[in-house]
Scaffold this motif. Sequence first.
Motif, PDB file in Angstrom:
ATOM      1  N   LYS A   1      12.288 -36.463  -0.660  1.00  0.00           N
ATOM      2  CA  LYS A   1      13.710 -36.726  -0.404  1.00  0.00           C
ATOM      3  C   LYS A   1      13.946 -37.852   0.607  1.00  0.00           C
ATOM      4  CE  LYS A   1      17.853 -34.578   1.452  1.00  0.00           C
ATOM      5  NZ  LYS A   1      18.396 -33.404   2.126  1.00  0.00           N
ATOM      6  N   ASN A   2      13.278 -37.813   1.738  1.00  0.00           N
ATOM      7  CA  ASN A   2      13.541 -38.797   2.781  1.00  0.00           C
ATOM      8  C   ASN A   2      12.768 -40.104   2.604  1.00  0.00           C
ATOM      9  OD1 ASN A   2      15.658 -37.647   4.392  1.00  0.00           O
ATOM     10  ND2 ASN A   2      14.201 -36.008   4.830  1.00  0.00           N
ATOM     11  N   PHE A   3      11.730 -40.098   1.774  1.00  0.00           N
ATOM     12  CA  PHE A   3      11.112 -41.367   1.378  1.00  0.00           C
ATOM     13  C   PHE A   3      12.138 -42.141   0.550  1.00  0.00           C
ATOM     14  CE2 PHE A   3       7.302 -38.924   2.292  1.00  0.00           C
ATOM     15  CZ  PHE A   3       6.484 -39.860   2.909  1.00  0.00           C
ATOM     16  N   LYS A   4      12.790 -41.427  -0.355  1.00  0.00           N
ATOM     17  CA  LYS A   4      13.829 -42.034  -1.199  1.00  0.00           C
ATOM     18  C   LYS A   4      14.986 -42.531  -0.332  1.00  0.00           C
ATOM     19  CE  LYS A   4      16.729 -41.229  -5.205  1.00  0.00           C
ATOM     20  NZ  LYS A   4      17.085 -40.353  -6.298  1.00  0.00           N
ATOM     21  N   LYS A   5      15.383 -41.738   0.637  1.00  0.00           N
ATOM     22  CA  LYS A   5      16.475 -42.125   1.539  1.00  0.00           C
ATOM     23  C   LYS A   5      16.113 -43.406   2.298  1.00  0.00           C
ATOM     24  CE  LYS A   5      19.339 -40.361   5.308  1.00  0.00           C
ATOM     25  NZ  LYS A   5      19.596 -39.206   6.196  1.00  0.00           N
ATOM     26  N   ALA A   6      14.868 -43.513   2.751  1.00  0.00           N
ATOM     27  CA  ALA A   6      14.432 -44.718   3.473  1.00  0.00           C
ATOM     28  C   ALA A   6      14.522 -45.952   2.579  1.00  0.00           C
ATOM     29  CB  ALA A   6      13.004 -44.536   3.997  1.00  0.00           C
ATOM     30  N   LEU A   7      14.100 -45.819   1.317  1.00  0.00           N
ATOM     31  CA  LEU A   7      14.187 -46.944   0.379  1.00  0.00           C
ATOM     32  C   LEU A   7      15.648 -47.345   0.167  1.00  0.00           C
ATOM     33  CD1 LEU A   7      11.622 -46.227  -2.483  1.00  0.00           C
ATOM     34  CD2 LEU A   7      11.400 -47.790  -0.568  1.00  0.00           C
TER      35      LEU A   7
ATOM     36  N   CYS B   1      14.859 -38.699  10.926  1.00  0.00           N
ATOM     37  CA  CYS B   1      14.119 -37.664  11.648  1.00  0.00           C
ATOM     38  C   CYS B   1      14.147 -36.368  10.836  1.00  0.00           C
ATOM     39  CB  CYS B   1      14.724 -37.451  13.032  1.00  0.00           C
ATOM     40  SG  CYS B   1      16.470 -37.027  12.971  1.00  0.00           S
ATOM     41  N   ASP B   2      13.424 -35.370  11.316  1.00  0.00           N
ATOM     42  CA  ASP B   2      13.340 -34.088  10.596  1.00  0.00           C
ATOM     43  C   ASP B   2      13.071 -34.335   9.114  1.00  0.00           C
ATOM     44  OD1 ASP B   2      14.016 -32.447  12.905  1.00  0.00           O
ATOM     45  OD2 ASP B   2      16.068 -33.206  12.669  1.00  0.00           O
ATOM     46  N   ALA B   3      12.154 -35.240   8.811  1.00  0.00           N
ATOM     47  CA  ALA B   3      11.952 -35.763   7.458  1.00  0.00           C
ATOM     48  C   ALA B   3      11.301 -34.783   6.482  1.00  0.00           C
ATOM     49  CB  ALA B   3      11.128 -37.044   7.519  1.00  0.00           C
ATOM     50  N   ARG B   4      10.602 -33.814   7.004  1.00  0.00           N
ATOM     51  CA  ARG B   4       9.920 -32.823   6.160  1.00  0.00           C
ATOM     52  C   ARG B   4       8.904 -33.470   5.219  1.00  0.00           C
ATOM     53  NH1 ARG B   4      13.743 -28.703   3.584  1.00  0.00           N
ATOM     54  NH2 ARG B   4      11.792 -27.590   3.450  1.00  0.00           N
ATOM     55  N   LYS B   5       8.219 -34.508   5.734  1.00  0.00           N
ATOM     56  CA  LYS B   5       7.141 -35.110   4.936  1.00  0.00           C
ATOM     57  C   LYS B   5       6.105 -34.030   4.675  1.00  0.00           C
ATOM     58  CE  LYS B   5       6.504 -38.108   8.174  1.00  0.00           C
ATOM     59  NZ  LYS B   5       5.845 -39.057   9.025  1.00  0.00           N
TER      60      LYS B   5
ATOM     61  N   LEU C   1      10.104 -42.985   9.752  1.00  0.00           N
ATOM     62  CA  LEU C   1      10.274 -41.714   9.045  1.00  0.00           C
ATOM     63  C   LEU C   1       9.419 -40.683   9.771  1.00  0.00           C
ATOM     64  CD1 LEU C   1      11.489 -40.342   6.500  1.00  0.00           C
ATOM     65  CD2 LEU C   1       9.387 -40.980   5.302  1.00  0.00           C
ATOM     66  N   SER C   2      10.072 -39.787  10.481  1.00  0.00           N
ATOM     67  CA  SER C   2       9.349 -38.856  11.342  1.00  0.00           C
ATOM     68  C   SER C   2       9.752 -37.407  11.074  1.00  0.00           C
ATOM     69  CB  SER C   2       9.641 -39.191  12.812  1.00  0.00           C
ATOM     70  OG  SER C   2       9.055 -38.236  13.669  1.00  0.00           O
TER      71      SER C   2
ATOM     72  N   VAL D   1       0.239 -39.913   4.051  1.00  0.00           N
ATOM     73  CA  VAL D   1      -0.447 -40.403   2.855  1.00  0.00           C
ATOM     74  C   VAL D   1      -0.032 -39.582   1.634  1.00  0.00           C
ATOM     75  CG1 VAL D   1      -2.690 -40.752   1.737  1.00  0.00           C
ATOM     76  CG2 VAL D   1      -2.385 -41.387   4.134  1.00  0.00           C
ATOM     77  N   LEU D   2      -0.073 -38.281   1.742  1.00  0.00           N
ATOM     78  CA  LEU D   2       0.317 -37.430   0.612  1.00  0.00           C
ATOM     79  C   LEU D   2       1.756 -37.730   0.173  1.00  0.00           C
ATOM     80  CD1 LEU D   2      -0.158 -35.107  -1.383  1.00  0.00           C
ATOM     81  CD2 LEU D   2       0.499 -33.519   0.454  1.00  0.00           C
ATOM     82  N   GLY D   3       2.674 -37.785   1.110  1.00  0.00           N
ATOM     83  CA  GLY D   3       4.062 -38.071   0.776  1.00  0.00           C
ATOM     84  C   GLY D   3       4.244 -39.448   0.176  1.00  0.00           C
ATOM     85  N   GLY D   4       3.606 -40.442   0.783  1.00  0.00           N
ATOM     86  CA  GLY D   4       3.712 -41.804   0.269  1.00  0.00           C
ATOM     87  C   GLY D   4       3.119 -41.952  -1.118  1.00  0.00           C
TER      88      GLY D   4
END
Length: 171
Positions: A96-102, A88-92, A67-68, A123-126
């Motif tokens: 949204k993209n943490f959910k997509k990864a899961l 990519c372009d994850a905007r951490k 996730l980058s 860390v903040l996003g996670g």
Amino acid sequence: MYKYFLPDEYVKDIFQISPDKLVEKGIKGIITDLDNTLVEWDRPEATPEITEWMKMMQDAGLQVTILSNNNHARVQTFCDPLGTPFICDARKPLAKNFKKALTMMGLKKEEVVMVGDQLMTDVLGGKRFGLHTILVVPVASSDGFVTKFNRMIERRIMARLKRLGKIEWEE
């Protein structure tokens, strides 16, 4: 507020992350940052050590997704030779993209760890998304422009956490 910047674990590098210990904890997947977590931000491809680490994780039954916040060309160049899924372009740190990864991995939050080198994104996003977080020391001492700004803020947060007795490691 500082609880979102406090990683659950802190290691020198990803090689200190043991697949056996993750599996013992019920972990089935790893979401990992790319730049300055796995390789230097300006290294286009995986090192042989990273390739071996990824294989070791997969051999233990762990799914790995990158996730980058970097662009498609950069992340694809790194991931395609490894056969590693990526976003990519994850905007951490946005969720949204943490959910997509899961969803891509077909796993629950409790079964996944987030590994990264930045408090402000990884860390903040996670933590905000409810994942177990592992902070690693950045692979390179240099950073891209935006990351330099983030590091300045992170140093202040780390100093505050240290004064509050929330962290025990040395930088």
